[in-house]
Design an enzyme around this catalytic site. Structure first.
Site, PDB file in Angstrom:
ATOM      1  N   ILE A 295       0.835  -1.203   0.000  1.00  0.00           N
ATOM      2  CA  ILE A 295       0.000   0.000   0.000  1.00  0.00           C
ATOM      3  C   ILE A 295       0.877   1.264   0.000  1.00  0.00           C
ATOM      4  O   ILE A 295       0.657   2.190  -0.785  1.00  0.00           O
ATOM      5  CB  ILE A 295      -0.958   0.000   1.215  1.00  0.00           C
ATOM      6  CG1 ILE A 295      -1.930  -1.182   1.100  1.00  0.00           C
ATOM      7  CG2 ILE A 295      -1.728   1.323   1.310  1.00  0.00           C
ATOM      8  CD1 ILE A 295      -2.841  -1.398   2.305  1.00  0.00           C
TER       9      ILE A 295
ATOM     10  N   LEU B  47      12.392  -2.700   5.391  1.00  0.00           N
ATOM     11  CA  LEU B  47      12.424  -3.701   4.308  1.00  0.00           C
ATOM     12  C   LEU B  47      12.226  -5.133   4.813  1.00  0.00           C
ATOM     13  O   LEU B  47      12.755  -6.074   4.223  1.00  0.00           O
ATOM     14  CB  LEU B  47      13.731  -3.582   3.490  1.00  0.00           C
ATOM     15  CG  LEU B  47      14.021  -2.197   2.890  1.00  0.00           C
ATOM     16  CD1 LEU B  47      15.338  -2.201   2.109  1.00  0.00           C
ATOM     17  CD2 LEU B  47      12.893  -1.737   1.966  1.00  0.00           C
TER      18      LEU B  47
ATOM     19  N   TYR C   5      -2.799  -8.873  16.451  1.00  0.00           N
ATOM     20  CA  TYR C   5      -2.764  -7.874  15.376  1.00  0.00           C
ATOM     21  C   TYR C   5      -4.022  -6.994  15.414  1.00  0.00           C
ATOM     22  O   TYR C   5      -3.932  -5.768  15.371  1.00  0.00           O
ATOM     23  CB  TYR C   5      -2.646  -8.588  14.021  1.00  0.00           C
ATOM     24  CG  TYR C   5      -2.857  -7.677  12.827  1.00  0.00           C
ATOM     25  CD1 TYR C   5      -1.820  -6.889  12.343  1.00  0.00           C
ATOM     26  CD2 TYR C   5      -4.103  -7.593  12.195  1.00  0.00           C
ATOM     27  CE1 TYR C   5      -2.023  -6.040  11.255  1.00  0.00           C
ATOM     28  CE2 TYR C   5      -4.309  -6.750  11.118  1.00  0.00           C
ATOM     29  CZ  TYR C   5      -3.265  -5.973  10.650  1.00  0.00           C
ATOM     30  OH  TYR C   5      -3.471  -5.136   9.576  1.00  0.00           O
TER      31      TYR C   5
ATOM     32  N   GLY D 284     -12.105 -20.768  12.171  1.00  0.00           N
ATOM     33  CA  GLY D 284     -11.829 -19.377  12.541  1.00  0.00           C
ATOM     34  C   GLY D 284     -12.080 -18.395  11.421  1.00  0.00           C
ATOM     35  O   GLY D 284     -12.007 -17.188  11.629  1.00  0.00           O
TER      36      GLY D 284
HETATM   37  P1  NAD Z   1       3.196  -4.677   3.529  1.00  0.00           P
HETATM   38  O1  NAD Z   1       3.783  -5.786   4.352  1.00  0.00           O
HETATM   39  O2  NAD Z   1       3.313  -4.764   2.058  1.00  0.00           O
HETATM   40  O3  NAD Z   1       3.811  -3.283   4.005  1.00  0.00           O
HETATM   41  C1  NAD Z   1       4.255  -3.041   5.327  1.00  0.00           C
HETATM   42  C2  NAD Z   1       5.578  -2.306   5.226  1.00  0.00           C
HETATM   43  O4  NAD Z   1       6.033  -1.951   6.554  1.00  0.00           O
HETATM   44  C3  NAD Z   1       6.689  -3.148   4.600  1.00  0.00           C
HETATM   45  O5  NAD Z   1       7.352  -2.406   3.594  1.00  0.00           O
HETATM   46  C4  NAD Z   1       7.631  -3.461   5.773  1.00  0.00           C
HETATM   47  O6  NAD Z   1       8.967  -3.643   5.351  1.00  0.00           O
HETATM   48  C5  NAD Z   1       7.420  -2.247   6.651  1.00  0.00           C
HETATM   49  N1  NAD Z   1       7.710  -2.484   8.065  1.00  0.00           N
HETATM   50  C6  NAD Z   1       7.269  -3.515   8.841  1.00  0.00           C
HETATM   51  N2  NAD Z   1       7.737  -3.386  10.086  1.00  0.00           N
HETATM   52  C7  NAD Z   1       8.465  -2.238  10.117  1.00  0.00           C
HETATM   53  C8  NAD Z   1       9.205  -1.567  11.123  1.00  0.00           C
HETATM   54  N3  NAD Z   1       9.268  -2.041  12.393  1.00  0.00           N
HETATM   55  N4  NAD Z   1       9.864  -0.432  10.820  1.00  0.00           N
HETATM   56  C9  NAD Z   1       9.807   0.065   9.550  1.00  0.00           C
HETATM   57  N5  NAD Z   1       9.124  -0.524   8.550  1.00  0.00           N
HETATM   58  C10 NAD Z   1       8.463  -1.670   8.833  1.00  0.00           C
HETATM   59  O7  NAD Z   1       1.660  -4.548   3.980  1.00  0.00           O
HETATM   60  P2  NAD Z   1       0.486  -3.700   3.324  1.00  0.00           P
HETATM   61  O8  NAD Z   1      -0.533  -4.664   2.842  1.00  0.00           O
HETATM   62  O9  NAD Z   1       1.019  -2.667   2.403  1.00  0.00           O
HETATM   63  O10 NAD Z   1      -0.126  -3.007   4.627  1.00  0.00           O
HETATM   64  C11 NAD Z   1       0.088  -1.610   4.926  1.00  0.00           C
HETATM   65  C12 NAD Z   1      -0.717  -1.245   6.166  1.00  0.00           C
HETATM   66  O11 NAD Z   1      -2.103  -1.453   5.924  1.00  0.00           O
HETATM   67  C13 NAD Z   1      -0.377  -2.085   7.398  1.00  0.00           C
HETATM   68  O12 NAD Z   1      -0.419  -1.233   8.528  1.00  0.00           O
HETATM   69  C14 NAD Z   1      -1.497  -3.107   7.463  1.00  0.00           C
HETATM   70  O13 NAD Z   1      -1.705  -3.562   8.781  1.00  0.00           O
HETATM   71  C15 NAD Z   1      -2.641  -2.274   6.953  1.00  0.00           C
HETATM   72  N6  NAD Z   1      -3.740  -3.048   6.375  1.00  0.00           N
HETATM   73  C16 NAD Z   1      -3.559  -3.698   5.191  1.00  0.00           C
HETATM   74  C17 NAD Z   1      -4.626  -4.384   4.614  1.00  0.00           C
HETATM   75  C18 NAD Z   1      -4.489  -5.119   3.302  1.00  0.00           C
HETATM   76  O14 NAD Z   1      -5.506  -5.671   2.835  1.00  0.00           O
HETATM   77  N7  NAD Z   1      -3.321  -5.160   2.661  1.00  0.00           N
HETATM   78  C19 NAD Z   1      -5.876  -4.426   5.276  1.00  0.00           C
HETATM   79  C20 NAD Z   1      -6.005  -3.751   6.503  1.00  0.00           C
HETATM   80  C21 NAD Z   1      -4.943  -3.038   7.021  1.00  0.00           C
END
Ligand code: NAD
Length: 312
Positions: free
Chosen positions: A20, A40, A145, A272
């Site tokens: 995202i 990363l 989570y 679940g």
């Molecule tokens: P993603 O795993 O592609 O992106 C998460 C990013 O955060 C990654 O680039 C990762 O390297 C980085 N990251 C993780 N831990 C970190 C840390 N401690 N310090 C710095 N960087 C860190 O996931 P996504 O699908 O792009 O999700 C983005 C956000 O949206 C998240 O907060 C997720 O919980 C939320 N979300 C996503 C969805 C979905 O459907 N994809 C739905 C609900 C909520």
């Protein structure tokens, strides 16, 4: 109110190398000086647009945080430990990244009077009692989570109420699109596409009558952009499409778009699994002027096209 565009703003996207966050970084005007803070872990360097500046490191590391957030106007907070399963295995780490990390960012925002748009999640609702799900629906998260997301969702509101900070929490439903790797949210789409493109059976758990609200990435980017400029701060918003489809229908759509010879087969139901999920998005429509614009068919076509190029 800030101007509708973000061109004069210095923007930080945490998690900007992820699915995202990287779409958001690409969509924002480069003149706005997009910075990315990402360690990363699940994100990838190649996702980051050329114009963006990467501060590589953990959100919980103070030096990285201070450098990345020097004189910023807006924070989009996407970084998280996103795996539900991993949060069940390591709840403490999940809490440290998802809650403590977010609290540090809120403090940064407070010191700099910056706006902060947080990624919350439909996971806060747990097993819905009714659909569509409004923002006031009861919250019974079924994983660390989900509880972490509920906590930061509350903190966002509290920072607005206590410190007059411009906070917004966006509760994403199942986001999907090009560049997504299989995960907890829309993994089913990645799995079905993989199966369809390789001619394997498309495996549906249970009867396939479960429903989900799959929202295309461009609409999630739209919601974030609108959250960055709205006056309606201190609020939480569901971000989905307001429509849902069954997993069986999803399998049939992917079968149709890929023109595969794969059959749809049913395997045992997963314990679940949530039966039904669908966002009520009237609040985001009214206050953010959010309007989902990509149908599930169009979104899947774009996603499948990306898979054909990148995964074959
Ligand atoms: P993603 O795993 O592609 O992106 C998460 C990013 O955060 C990654 O680039 C990762 O390297 C980085 N990251 C993780 N831990 C970190 C840390 N401690 N310090 C710095 N960087 C860190 O996931 P996504 O699908 O792009 O999700 C983005 C956000 O949206 C998240 O907060 C997720 O919980 C939320 N979300 C996503 C969805 C979905 O459907 N994809 C739905 C609900 C909520």
């Amino acid at each position: 109110m800030r101007s509708g565009e973000l061109t004069d703003q210095t923007v930080v996207i945490t998690g900007g190398a992820g699915f995202i966050g990287s779409h958001l970084a690409t969509a924002l005007d480069s003149a706005s000086g997009v910075r990315i803070l990402d360690d990363l872990t699940t994100g990838q360097r190649e996702n980051i647009p050329d114009e963006a500046i990467l501060f590589e490191g953990d959100l919980r590391d103070e030096d990285t945080l201070v450098q990345a957030t020097d004189e910023i106007d807006i924070i989009f907070h996407e970084a998280a430990l996103v795996s539900v399963q991993q949060s069940i295995e390591t709840p403490l780490t999940s809490h440290e990244i998802n809650v403590d990390g977010t609290l540090s960012l809120l403090e940064v925002a407070r010191k700099q009077d910056a706006r902060i748009v947080l990624a919350s999640s439909a996971a806060i609702y747990g097993h819905p009692i009714h659909v569509p799900i409004t923002e006031v629906h009861s919250k019974n998260p079924t994983s660390p989570y989900g509880l972490d997301k509920l906590t930061i969702d509350h903190y966002a509101r509290l920072y607005h109420d206590l410190y007059d900070l411009e906070t917004i929490a966006l509760r994403y439903f199942n986001v999907y699109g090009p560049g997504q790797v299989a995960g907890d949210y829309s993994g089913v789409i990645s799995v079905f596409i993989d199966q369809a493109l390789s001619g394997e059976d498309i495996t549906v758990h249970g009867d396939g009558d479960q429903t989900r609200d799959f929202v295309f990435i461009d609409d999630v980017v739209q919601a974030n952009r609108k959250a960055a400029t709205t006056d309606a701060v201190g609020e939480v918003y569901n971000i989905g499409t307001g429509e849902s489809i069954t997993i069986r229908e999803l399998a049939e759509l992917i079968q149709d778009i890929t023109d595969t010879n794969s059959d749809i087969v049913h395997t045992e139901a997963r314990t679940g699994d949530i039966d039904h999920s669908e966002a009520d998005i009237s609040k985001a429509k009214e206050h953010l002027d959010y309007e989902p614009s990509v149908s599930i068919r169009e979104g899947l076509e774009q996603t499948i096209e990306w898979y054909r190029i990148h995964k074959e």
